[in-house]
Enzyme design. Structure first.
Site, short mmCIF file in Angstrom:
data_model
loop_
_atom_site.label_atom_id
_atom_site.label_comp_id
_atom_site.label_asym_id
_atom_site.label_seq_id
_atom_site.Cartn_x
_atom_site.Cartn_y
_atom_site.Cartn_z
N ARG A 131 56.17 43.45 34.19
CA ARG A 131 55.53 42.22 33.73
C ARG A 131 55.83 41.07 34.68
O ARG A 131 54.96 40.23 34.98
CB ARG A 131 56.01 41.90 32.31
CG ARG A 131 55.46 40.59 31.75
CD ARG A 131 55.94 40.35 30.34
NE ARG A 131 55.69 39.00 29.89
CZ ARG A 131 56.11 38.53 28.73
NH1 ARG A 131 56.80 39.33 27.89
NH2 ARG A 131 55.85 37.27 28.37
N ASN A 164 50.56 45.81 24.05
CA ASN A 164 49.62 44.95 24.76
C ASN A 164 49.05 45.60 26.00
O ASN A 164 49.70 46.48 26.58
CB ASN A 164 50.34 43.67 25.19
CG ASN A 164 50.24 42.61 24.11
OD1 ASN A 164 49.23 42.49 23.45
ND2 ASN A 164 51.30 41.85 23.96
N CYS A 169 48.30 42.20 16.06
CA CYS A 169 48.88 41.12 16.87
C CYS A 169 49.46 40.07 15.93
O CYS A 169 49.06 39.98 14.76
CB CYS A 169 47.76 40.50 17.72
SG CYS A 169 48.31 39.15 18.74
N HIS A 184 43.98 37.90 21.41
CA HIS A 184 44.37 36.87 22.40
C HIS A 184 43.16 36.10 22.90
O HIS A 184 43.21 35.45 23.94
CB HIS A 184 45.13 37.48 23.59
CG HIS A 184 46.49 37.96 23.22
ND1 HIS A 184 47.43 38.34 24.14
CD2 HIS A 184 47.08 38.13 22.02
CE1 HIS A 184 48.54 38.72 23.51
NE2 HIS A 184 48.34 38.60 22.23
N TYR A 208 46.30 31.25 23.54
CA TYR A 208 45.89 31.81 24.84
C TYR A 208 44.66 31.13 25.42
O TYR A 208 44.38 31.25 26.61
CB TYR A 208 45.65 33.31 24.71
CG TYR A 208 46.94 34.10 24.57
CD1 TYR A 208 47.42 34.45 23.31
CD2 TYR A 208 47.69 34.44 25.69
CE1 TYR A 208 48.61 35.14 23.17
CE2 TYR A 208 48.89 35.14 25.55
CZ TYR A 208 49.34 35.48 24.30
OH TYR A 208 50.53 36.17 24.16
C1 G6P Z 1 52.79 36.58 21.52
C2 G6P Z 1 51.72 37.62 21.61
C3 G6P Z 1 52.26 38.96 21.98
C4 G6P Z 1 53.07 38.81 23.26
C5 G6P Z 1 54.20 37.86 23.00
C6 G6P Z 1 54.99 37.64 24.29
O1 G6P Z 1 53.46 36.75 20.35
O2 G6P Z 1 51.03 37.74 20.38
O3 G6P Z 1 51.18 39.84 22.20
O4 G6P Z 1 53.57 40.05 23.71
O5 G6P Z 1 53.73 36.60 22.58
O6 G6P Z 1 56.21 37.03 23.90
P1 G6P Z 1 57.38 36.99 24.99
O7 G6P Z 1 58.54 36.39 24.25
O8 G6P Z 1 57.62 38.41 25.44
O9 G6P Z 1 56.85 36.14 26.13
#
Ligand code: G6P
Length: 442
Positions: free
Chosen positions: A96, A150, A172, A202, A256
């Site tokens: 990531r 995701n 989600c 998203h 988003y």
């Molecule tokens: C949100 C989204 C998730 C995503 C997450 C990332 O909750 O709905 O799909 O993975 O944020 O959170 P993070 O703490 O990993 O940046």
């Protein structure tokens, strides 16, 4: 008497698992889970043991009759499962971080599920989820697959198009997060709020918002127009909306949408962060280290509040509410990713959409919204095109298809830049993209 339920979680070594375990413990009376199997891969064995041992302590302390099994053998775990939840990250946070850093070099948004990062998360994930779908078809064909891996929308699209599974739901926590944000903005209990969700994962909008059944959309929009009230999520910087834009849009965007309607500011924010505290994945890697240190503490037998620092907070309420409503045939309304079947007029019937559904023992029944307002219809259709082409690239490993997906993504400014980003990211993720490098071996 209903037998105890068997739930299998693939990606069981995730730092989010204590959320899920807490959710299942809280609902044990209505959702009698007798077996919870946490499954991971060899690289995740240490995490699996740490978070799995905490899960056992949580269940023990709560005194619910639920056996927690930890295993690296997915096929063994899947036998006769009733529900399979998937929450895995191919390449972990390191992958990531590359998804978030590489596009920045080309002046493009680097994000977990949007733009080039969303494409590559999909390219890494879809072959794996389709393998899991084949195992489910063979070992627990009556199980529901509840996916929150995701990019959940693209993954649901791929499962609907390229697997034989019918009992698939994509999940989600963005909708539940929006509901909590609206309740906070109006200073009311969230149980009194109802949002008419429509769009994609998203990429979902609130077409209307109700307080005790009365539309309060204008009030919510005025609240969002107030720079002090960002109404964003832990993982998305809360650049405030241009008041007259949000008034003119006359819809509730999700966090988003900032990447699409505030691209320049979000890119500047990301470039700045990448030179200071790091990209989101790099920040989260630190949070993960702290969480796993906490999880090792043998005195800990509850979900630690630090987990709420993650953007995925409250996803377990979404997941457990969904599983319980299917199991108990509740007919309540929840926003999930499912086959459109005409719910949104301008999206193909056979595509995955994120809309409010009536939750029944036969799964989600989408509630038709008519069409999306013309102001946002085009963007949603463009993202759906992107998801479908990206899923095809993930399945075929075809370079040109991947380049088309990259180029038609609204966050990528040109085919030349798309090709440069694609080539660098394919190289960076080679070990997790066998479908693109098979010809090299051959
Ligand atoms: C949100 C989204 C998730 C995503 C997450 C990332 O909750 O709905 O799909 O993975 O944020 O959170 P993070 O703490 O990993 O940046």
């Amino acid at each position: 008497m209903k037998k105890g339920l068997k739930i299998v979680t693939i990606g069981g070594g995730s730092s989010y698992t204590p959320e899920l375990v807490e959710g299942l413990i809280k609902r044990h009376d209505e959702l009698p889970v007798s077996e919870l199997w946490l499954v991971d891969i060899p690289e995740g064995e240490e995490k699996l043991n740490i978070v799995g041992t905490l899960a056992k302590r949580m269940v023990e302390k709560a005194g619910v009759p639920m056996d927690v099994h930890l295993t690296l053998d997915r096929r063994e775990a899947l036998k006769d499962a009733d529900f399979v939840t998937t929450q895995f990250r191919v390449g972990l946070l390191e992958a990531r971080a590359k998804d978030e850093r590489i596009p920045l070099k080309y002046g493009v948004i680097g994000q977990e599920t949007n733009g080039p990062g969303g494409l590559f998360k999909g390219l890494r994930t879809i072959p794996v989820i389709l393998d899991i779908a084949k195992d489910i078809e063979e070992l627990c064909p009556d199980a529901w697959l509840v996916n929150f891996t995701n990019p959940a929308g693209m993954v649901t699209e791929a499962l609907l198009r390229y697997s034989n599974l019918k009992k698939v739901v994509g999940l989600c926590n963005v909708p539940i997060g929006m509901k909590m944000g609206v309740a906070k903005a109006l200073d009311v209990d969230e149980s009194r709020i109802e949002i008419q969700f429509a769009g994609l994962n998203h990429m979902v909008f609130g077409l209307d918002v109700f307080l005790d059944g009365i539309s309060v959309k204008e009030k919510v929009i005025e609240a969002m127009a107030d720079p002090a009230n960002a109404m964003t999520m832990k993982n998305i910087s809360g650049e405030s909306w241009e008041p007259d834009f949000i008034r003119g849009l006359d819809l509730i965007p999700c966090g988003y949408h900032r990447y699409y309607y505030k691209t320049q500011e979000m890119l500047e924010h990301e470039l700045e962060a990448s030179k200071t505290e790091g990209t989101r994945a790099e920040v989260v890697q630190q949070v993960e280290k702290e969480l796993f240190e906490l999880y090792k503490d043998r005195e800990l037998a509850i979900k630690p509040p630090q987990l709420e620092k993650r953007g995925g907070a409250y996803y377990s309420d979404a997941a457990c509410n969904l599983i319980s409503s299917i199991y108990n045939d509740k007919h309540d309304i929840q926003p999930v990713n499912t086959m459109n079947n005409g719910a949104i007029a301008s999206i193909p019937d056979d595509s995955a959409v994120e809309v409010n559904c009536v939750m029944t023992k036969n799964g989600p029944k989408p509630i038709a919204v008519g069409d999306l307002p013309v102001t946002v219809r085009g963007l949603v259709q463009q993202i759906k095109s992107f998801e479908r082409v990206a899923a095809e690239a993930a399945v075929t490993g075809d370079y040109n298809t991947a380049l088309v997906a990259m180029t038609i993504n609204p966050l990528v400014p040109s085919d030349k830049i798309a090709k440069q980003i694609l080539d660098e990211m394919l190289e960076a993720h080679q070990e997790h993209l066998p479908q693109f490098f098979k010809s090299v071996e051959a």
